[in-house]
Structure formats: C-alpha cells, structure tokens
Design a protein around this motif. Structure first.
Motif, PDB file in Angstrom:
ATOM      1  N   ILE A   1       0.794  -1.101   0.117  1.00  0.00           N
ATOM      2  CA  ILE A   1       0.070   0.070  -0.097  1.00  0.00           C
ATOM      3  C   ILE A   1       0.827   1.221   0.034  1.00  0.00           C
ATOM      4  CG2 ILE A   1      -1.564   1.317   1.237  1.00  0.00           C
ATOM      5  CD1 ILE A   1      -2.918  -1.405   2.243  1.00  0.00           C
ATOM      6  N   LEU A   2       1.916   1.124   0.948  1.00  0.00           N
ATOM      7  CA  LEU A   2       2.814   2.319   0.800  1.00  0.00           C
ATOM      8  C   LEU A   2       3.377   2.550  -0.487  1.00  0.00           C
ATOM      9  CD1 LEU A   2       4.261   4.499   2.340  1.00  0.00           C
ATOM     10  CD2 LEU A   2       6.208   2.771   2.896  1.00  0.00           C
ATOM     11  N   LEU A   3       3.931   1.584  -1.133  1.00  0.00           N
ATOM     12  CA  LEU A   3       4.700   1.736  -2.336  1.00  0.00           C
ATOM     13  C   LEU A   3       3.542   2.210  -3.514  1.00  0.00           C
ATOM     14  CD1 LEU A   3       6.902  -1.742  -2.469  1.00  0.00           C
ATOM     15  CD2 LEU A   3       7.611   0.839  -2.081  1.00  0.00           C
ATOM     16  N   ALA A   4       2.383   1.784  -3.379  1.00  0.00           N
ATOM     17  CA  ALA A   4       1.372   2.358  -4.256  1.00  0.00           C
ATOM     18  C   ALA A   4       1.115   3.750  -4.109  1.00  0.00           C
ATOM     19  CB  ALA A   4       0.220   1.381  -4.160  1.00  0.00           C
ATOM     20  N   ALA A   5       0.973   4.047  -2.774  1.00  0.00           N
ATOM     21  CA  ALA A   5       1.035   5.525  -2.679  1.00  0.00           C
ATOM     22  C   ALA A   5       2.180   6.260  -3.296  1.00  0.00           C
ATOM     23  CB  ALA A   5       0.553   5.688  -1.168  1.00  0.00           C
ATOM     24  N   TYR A   6       3.341   5.721  -2.992  1.00  0.00           N
ATOM     25  CA  TYR A   6       4.591   6.483  -3.409  1.00  0.00           C
ATOM     26  C   TYR A   6       4.293   6.731  -4.837  1.00  0.00           C
ATOM     27  CZ  TYR A   6       9.461   7.302  -4.589  1.00  0.00           C
ATOM     28  OH  TYR A   6      10.603   7.614  -5.284  1.00  0.00           O
ATOM     29  N   SER A   7       4.165   5.518  -5.572  1.00  0.00           N
ATOM     30  CA  SER A   7       4.119   5.535  -7.192  1.00  0.00           C
ATOM     31  C   SER A   7       3.047   6.660  -7.651  1.00  0.00           C
ATOM     32  CB  SER A   7       3.671   4.159  -7.581  1.00  0.00           C
ATOM     33  OG  SER A   7       4.638   3.123  -7.436  1.00  0.00           O
ATOM     34  N   TRP A   8       2.033   6.534  -6.923  1.00  0.00           N
ATOM     35  CA  TRP A   8       0.831   7.719  -7.214  1.00  0.00           C
ATOM     36  C   TRP A   8       1.273   8.818  -7.000  1.00  0.00           C
ATOM     37  CZ3 TRP A   8      -1.494  11.677  -4.580  1.00  0.00           C
ATOM     38  CH2 TRP A   8      -2.399  12.090  -5.282  1.00  0.00           C
TER      39      TRP A   8
ATOM     40  N   ASP B   1       0.541  14.423 -21.001  1.00  0.00           N
ATOM     41  CA  ASP B   1       2.000  13.250 -21.249  1.00  0.00           C
ATOM     42  C   ASP B   1       1.383  11.704 -20.889  1.00  0.00           C
ATOM     43  OD1 ASP B   1       3.804  14.882 -22.552  1.00  0.00           O
ATOM     44  OD2 ASP B   1       4.842  15.490 -20.600  1.00  0.00           O
ATOM     45  N   LEU B   2       0.622  11.714 -19.564  1.00  0.00           N
ATOM     46  CA  LEU B   2       0.040  10.592 -19.313  1.00  0.00           C
ATOM     47  C   LEU B   2      -0.978   9.862 -20.486  1.00  0.00           C
ATOM     48  CD1 LEU B   2       0.026   8.534 -16.772  1.00  0.00           C
ATOM     49  CD2 LEU B   2      -2.017  10.056 -15.979  1.00  0.00           C
ATOM     50  N   LYS B   3      -1.551  10.612 -21.004  1.00  0.00           N
ATOM     51  CA  LYS B   3      -2.412  10.016 -22.084  1.00  0.00           C
ATOM     52  C   LYS B   3      -1.554   9.616 -23.111  1.00  0.00           C
ATOM     53  CE  LYS B   3      -6.168  11.308 -25.074  1.00  0.00           C
ATOM     54  NZ  LYS B   3      -7.120  12.455 -25.562  1.00  0.00           N
ATOM     55  N   ILE B   4      -0.502  10.119 -23.558  1.00  0.00           N
ATOM     56  CA  ILE B   4       0.426   9.542 -24.537  1.00  0.00           C
ATOM     57  C   ILE B   4       1.202   8.395 -24.239  1.00  0.00           C
ATOM     58  CG2 ILE B   4       2.621  10.187 -25.836  1.00  0.00           C
ATOM     59  CD1 ILE B   4       2.012  13.082 -25.592  1.00  0.00           C
ATOM     60  N   LEU B   5       1.479   8.309 -22.738  1.00  0.00           N
ATOM     61  CA  LEU B   5       2.165   7.044 -22.367  1.00  0.00           C
ATOM     62  C   LEU B   5       1.195   6.045 -22.219  1.00  0.00           C
ATOM     63  CD1 LEU B   5       4.286   8.915 -19.612  1.00  0.00           C
ATOM     64  CD2 LEU B   5       5.229   7.614 -21.462  1.00  0.00           C
ATOM     65  N   LYS B   6       0.107   6.072 -21.863  1.00  0.00           N
ATOM     66  CA  LYS B   6      -0.613   5.156 -21.873  1.00  0.00           C
ATOM     67  C   LYS B   6      -1.081   4.570 -23.374  1.00  0.00           C
ATOM     68  CE  LYS B   6      -3.489   6.170 -17.807  1.00  0.00           C
ATOM     69  NZ  LYS B   6      -4.651   6.742 -17.192  1.00  0.00           N
TER      70      LYS B   6
ATOM     71  N   TYR C   1       8.663   7.764 -14.290  1.00  0.00           N
ATOM     72  CA  TYR C   1       7.978   7.590 -13.142  1.00  0.00           C
ATOM     73  C   TYR C   1       6.887   6.604 -13.505  1.00  0.00           C
ATOM     74  CZ  TYR C   1      10.705  11.235 -11.162  1.00  0.00           C
ATOM     75  OH  TYR C   1      11.593  11.810 -10.732  1.00  0.00           O
ATOM     76  N   TYR C   2       6.661   6.403 -15.061  1.00  0.00           N
ATOM     77  CA  TYR C   2       5.762   5.471 -15.646  1.00  0.00           C
ATOM     78  C   TYR C   2       6.012   4.160 -15.466  1.00  0.00           C
ATOM     79  CZ  TYR C   2       1.807   4.310 -18.516  1.00  0.00           C
ATOM     80  OH  TYR C   2       0.411   3.858 -18.698  1.00  0.00           O
ATOM     81  N   PRO C   3       5.478   3.350 -14.766  1.00  0.00           N
ATOM     82  CA  PRO C   3       5.905   1.868 -14.497  1.00  0.00           C
ATOM     83  C   PRO C   3       5.684   0.812 -15.727  1.00  0.00           C
ATOM     84  CG  PRO C   3       3.680   1.962 -13.381  1.00  0.00           C
ATOM     85  CD  PRO C   3       4.159   3.523 -14.047  1.00  0.00           C
ATOM     86  N   LEU C   4       5.078   1.215 -16.651  1.00  0.00           N
ATOM     87  CA  LEU C   4       4.919   0.095 -17.687  1.00  0.00           C
ATOM     88  C   LEU C   4       4.529  -1.057 -17.343  1.00  0.00           C
ATOM     89  CD1 LEU C   4       7.926   1.038 -19.935  1.00  0.00           C
ATOM     90  CD2 LEU C   4       5.470   1.743 -20.516  1.00  0.00           C
ATOM     91  N   ASP C   5       3.571  -1.219 -16.355  1.00  0.00           N
ATOM     92  CA  ASP C   5       3.278  -2.519 -15.710  1.00  0.00           C
ATOM     93  C   ASP C   5       2.510  -3.523 -16.600  1.00  0.00           C
ATOM     94  OD1 ASP C   5       4.253  -1.919 -13.196  1.00  0.00           O
ATOM     95  OD2 ASP C   5       2.352  -0.831 -12.468  1.00  0.00           O
ATOM     96  N   SER C   6       1.795  -2.987 -17.555  1.00  0.00           N
ATOM     97  CA  SER C   6       0.891  -3.911 -18.368  1.00  0.00           C
ATOM     98  C   SER C   6       1.915  -4.579 -19.395  1.00  0.00           C
ATOM     99  CB  SER C   6      -0.335  -3.251 -18.980  1.00  0.00           C
ATOM    100  OG  SER C   6       0.170  -2.297 -20.164  1.00  0.00           O
ATOM    101  N   VAL C   7       3.143  -4.154 -19.507  1.00  0.00           N
ATOM    102  CA  VAL C   7       4.106  -4.711 -20.726  1.00  0.00           C
ATOM    103  C   VAL C   7       4.532  -5.895 -20.022  1.00  0.00           C
ATOM    104  CG1 VAL C   7       5.726  -4.297 -22.136  1.00  0.00           C
ATOM    105  CG2 VAL C   7       4.536  -2.263 -21.712  1.00  0.00           C
ATOM    106  N   LEU C   8       4.297  -6.978 -20.406  1.00  0.00           N
ATOM    107  CA  LEU C   8       4.362  -8.438 -19.518  1.00  0.00           C
ATOM    108  C   LEU C   8       5.676  -8.980 -20.502  1.00  0.00           C
ATOM    109  CD1 LEU C   8       1.003  -9.791 -18.786  1.00  0.00           C
ATOM    110  CD2 LEU C   8       2.404  -8.563 -17.459  1.00  0.00           C
ATOM    111  N   GLY C   9       6.317  -9.836 -19.776  1.00  0.00           N
ATOM    112  CA  GLY C   9       7.604 -10.463 -20.565  1.00  0.00           C
ATOM    113  C   GLY C   9       8.775  -9.530 -20.708  1.00  0.00           C
TER     114      GLY C   9
ATOM    115  N   SER D   1      16.107   4.548  -6.236  1.00  0.00           N
ATOM    116  CA  SER D   1      15.437   4.967  -7.594  1.00  0.00           C
ATOM    117  C   SER D   1      16.376   6.225  -8.346  1.00  0.00           C
ATOM    118  CB  SER D   1      14.342   6.016  -7.239  1.00  0.00           C
ATOM    119  OG  SER D   1      13.335   5.240  -6.606  1.00  0.00           O
ATOM    120  N   ALA D   2      17.684   5.675  -8.424  1.00  0.00           N
ATOM    121  CA  ALA D   2      18.547   6.260  -9.140  1.00  0.00           C
ATOM    122  C   ALA D   2      18.378   6.046 -10.751  1.00  0.00           C
ATOM    123  CB  ALA D   2      20.093   6.177  -8.695  1.00  0.00           C
ATOM    124  N   PHE D   3      17.787   4.842 -10.949  1.00  0.00           N
ATOM    125  CA  PHE D   3      17.729   4.520 -12.442  1.00  0.00           C
ATOM    126  C   PHE D   3      16.783   3.192 -12.270  1.00  0.00           C
ATOM    127  CE2 PHE D   3      21.137   1.954 -10.400  1.00  0.00           C
ATOM    128  CZ  PHE D   3      20.890   0.734 -10.975  1.00  0.00           C
ATOM    129  N   ARG D   4      16.466   2.981 -13.593  1.00  0.00           N
ATOM    130  CA  ARG D   4      15.901   1.702 -13.722  1.00  0.00           C
ATOM    131  C   ARG D   4      16.149   0.950 -14.820  1.00  0.00           C
ATOM    132  NH1 ARG D   4       9.448   2.441 -15.982  1.00  0.00           N
ATOM    133  NH2 ARG D   4       9.952   4.018 -17.638  1.00  0.00           N
TER     134      ARG D   4
END
Length: 335
Positions: free
Chosen positions: A22-29, A39-44, A88-96, A105-108
């Motif tokens: 829950i904490l991480l979700a709040a942080y991501s939000w 930009d969020l619309k473009i990213l989606k 900051y956009y996690p791309l969560d639905s891009v599986l594999g 959080s210095a990089f991903r």
C-alpha cells in the motif's frame, strides 16, 4: 516512532507486506503526479503498443517475426521513454519485459530475451537514468556473451555486457560508494539455463561498469582467485535459488550436483538440498561454502537433507530418487 514505522512493526509478515504494498502504491501515485495529464495520455497509448509487441516477441512462431517485433519494440520503447518524466511511468502492463528500479530510484533497468531458436538467444537491456528535468538519459547495453570465453574475470561496460534478464536488484554501500547487485537469468541453451550475480557501479562520468574483483573466496578451505561476477549453469527443467534473502542478510545459492554423475556436463546439474552463499563484508561479497554449517553455529537453522554428505560424497540412493522425481516431472510436462 512514526505511525508508519509503528504500523509496519505490528502484526504478521503478511500484514506487514500488505502495508508495504500500500505504501509503495501511494509512493508510485505521488511520483506519477510529476507526469502531466497530456503526457500521461501519450504514455498510456504507447504502453498499449508496447504490450502487443512484447507479447509477439514470445508467441510469434517465426524467427523473422520475433526479430521484427524486437526491432519495433525497441523503437517504440525509445519513443515512449522520450516523453517527459517517463521514468515515473511503470509500464506495468508490458508483460515479458523486466522493469526493475534501483532501491534508491537512481535508475531503472529494462531487460528481456530475444529467442532466435531453441539453441540461440540474446539478451536485450537498457538503463534509464533518473534526471532532474524529466528528460531522457538512456544507456543501451550490448550482450557480448557469445564473444567471450572468460565472462567471470573482467570489468565490463555497456558495450560488452554479459547479458541477463534481471529479476532482482539490491543496493549495498562501502566507503560511501553505492554498489547495485543484480540477479538475472540467461536462457543459455536448449538443455541448460544460467543465473548470474552481477555488481553494477557508476564511474566518475556516471557511466555503468559491470563487475570487478568483488566476489571473494578467502574464507573457503580451497582458495581461488576473486571473480568479477558469479554464475551457475543447471538443467533446463530444474528450479534453482540464486537471490538475496532479506531475513538472512545474505545471498543464497543452491549447491548443484550432476544427477548422472557427469560433472563435466552442466546440463545435468540439479540442486542437492545444500546451499552456498555470499555475505557483504568490507565492500566485497565473501563466499560462504556451506550456509547451513555457518548458521548452525548460531543455532538458527535445522540441517537439510542433502544429496551429498559433509565430505562431499554423493548419496547414491537419494540421488537416484531425485533423478526419478525429475524424470516424473518431465514426463508430466510432456503429456
């Protein structure tokens, strides 16, 4: 003590994990608020494209098709990451596709595998650095594994990286310098997989460096030279542990043994119920030959039922039983 710290200290492990999620979700939000609505619309929209391409990287039955999808995926990914604050956009639905953020959080690092056929695959990866103005700083990595005979004894750069798809990353420090330890898997061959432990640092130009004499065996009874990285190779169907275990404060690695008593053939290697490990000491990962022996001195763990005795001799009866179990599993998978 803060309310959050108090809350995380109470209840069962499952409850604490739930609070942490829950904490991480709040942080991501909160972090996502740095992305504008436009930009969020473009990213989606771009995420939807990436999702389809990532799927086809795996399911396309033709090598040419997988290669084409990989090329399109890379181009689309770069265009996606060029959107301001895409970090900051996690791309969560891009599986594999593995998407791991550094603990600070210095990089991903994004990594995936491109399979050409059952016998040959290459790893693909890129490091996205966090920037103060939200612009893109992307460092592509070139898999050089097939061009080196000695992957364990050298420091490497983005241009000759030992490829892996990463599933975990931890951060340690020594003398104020951060060290990021990566855990990855390599779909090595038709018969075997490899798992890698790799230490990532950054030089004074903020360029990535992989490896260094950071894996030492000074406490082993049989001494050997330090290694720049650590790997195991094992039978394709086997399940192995190579990861940092928070509760133990160390890396645990399944000890392997040939199920057919052919140690020259890594594709016959399976876990024997024993563990070796690495503990962070004075800026190095120090090898522990037998973790359970180490822990038993503190009375913390029961002794497992390994496939070899304390002298390293095989227990043929148990080894035969384990082999039959593996054959049964393989037969069930084939049905």
């Amino acid at each position: 003590m803060s309310f959050l710290a108090y809350t995380l200290s109470q209840g069962s492990v499952k409850k604490r994990l739930l609070y942490l999620v829950i904490l991480l979700a709040a942080y991501s939000w909160a972090e996502a608020q740095k992305i504008s609505s436009a930009d969020l619309k473009i990213l989606k929209s771009k995420e939807d494209s990436l999702k389809g391409l990532a799927k086809n990287l795996i399911v396309d039955s033709l090598t040419a098709g997988r290669m084409r999808n990989d090329s399109l995926f890379v181009k689309t990914l770069v265009r996606t990451l060029q959107v301001k604050n895409s970090f900051y956009y996690p791309l969560d639905s891009v599986l594999g596709i593995s998407k791991l953020y550094a603990p600070d959080s210095a990089f991903r690092i994004l990594s995936w595998s491109l399979s050409f056929d059952d016998y040959y695959s290459r790893q693909r990866a890129a490091i996205q650095m966090k920037t103060t103005d939200g612009s893109l700083r992307l460092i592509p990595l070139r898999d050089y594994s097939e061009f080196t005979d000695k992957p364990l004894d050298s420091v490497r750069t983005k241009d000759n990286w030992i490829g892996a798809v990463y599933y975990n990353i931890i951060k340690t420090e020594y003398n104020g310098k951060p060290y990021y330890t990566l855990f990855g898997i390599d779909d090595h061959s038709v018969r075997s997989n490899k798992k890698w432990i790799e230490v990532l640092t950054f030089n004074d130009k903020n360029q990535p460096l992989f490896g260094g004499p950071l894996f030492t065996f000074e406490k082993d009874s049989v001494k050997r030279a330090p290694q720049s990285r650590f790997a195991i190779e094992y039978k394709k169907e086997a399940s192995t542990l190579v990861n940092f275990i928070e509760e133990e404060g160390m890396i645990l690695v399944d000890h392997l043994i040939s199920e057919t008593d052919e140690p020259e053939k890594p594709y016959t290697f399976i876990p024997d119920g024993d563990y070796e490990g690495f503990k962070w000491e004075n800026g190095k990962w120090v090898h522990i030959n037998k973790v359970f022996d180490f822990k038993l001195k503190d009375g913390e763990f029961p002794m497992p039922d390994p496939l070899r005795d304390d002298k390293g001799n095989n227990n043929d009866e148990k080894l035969k039983l384990q082999t039959e179990k593996n054959k049964t599993k393989k037969t069930k998978k084939g049905n």
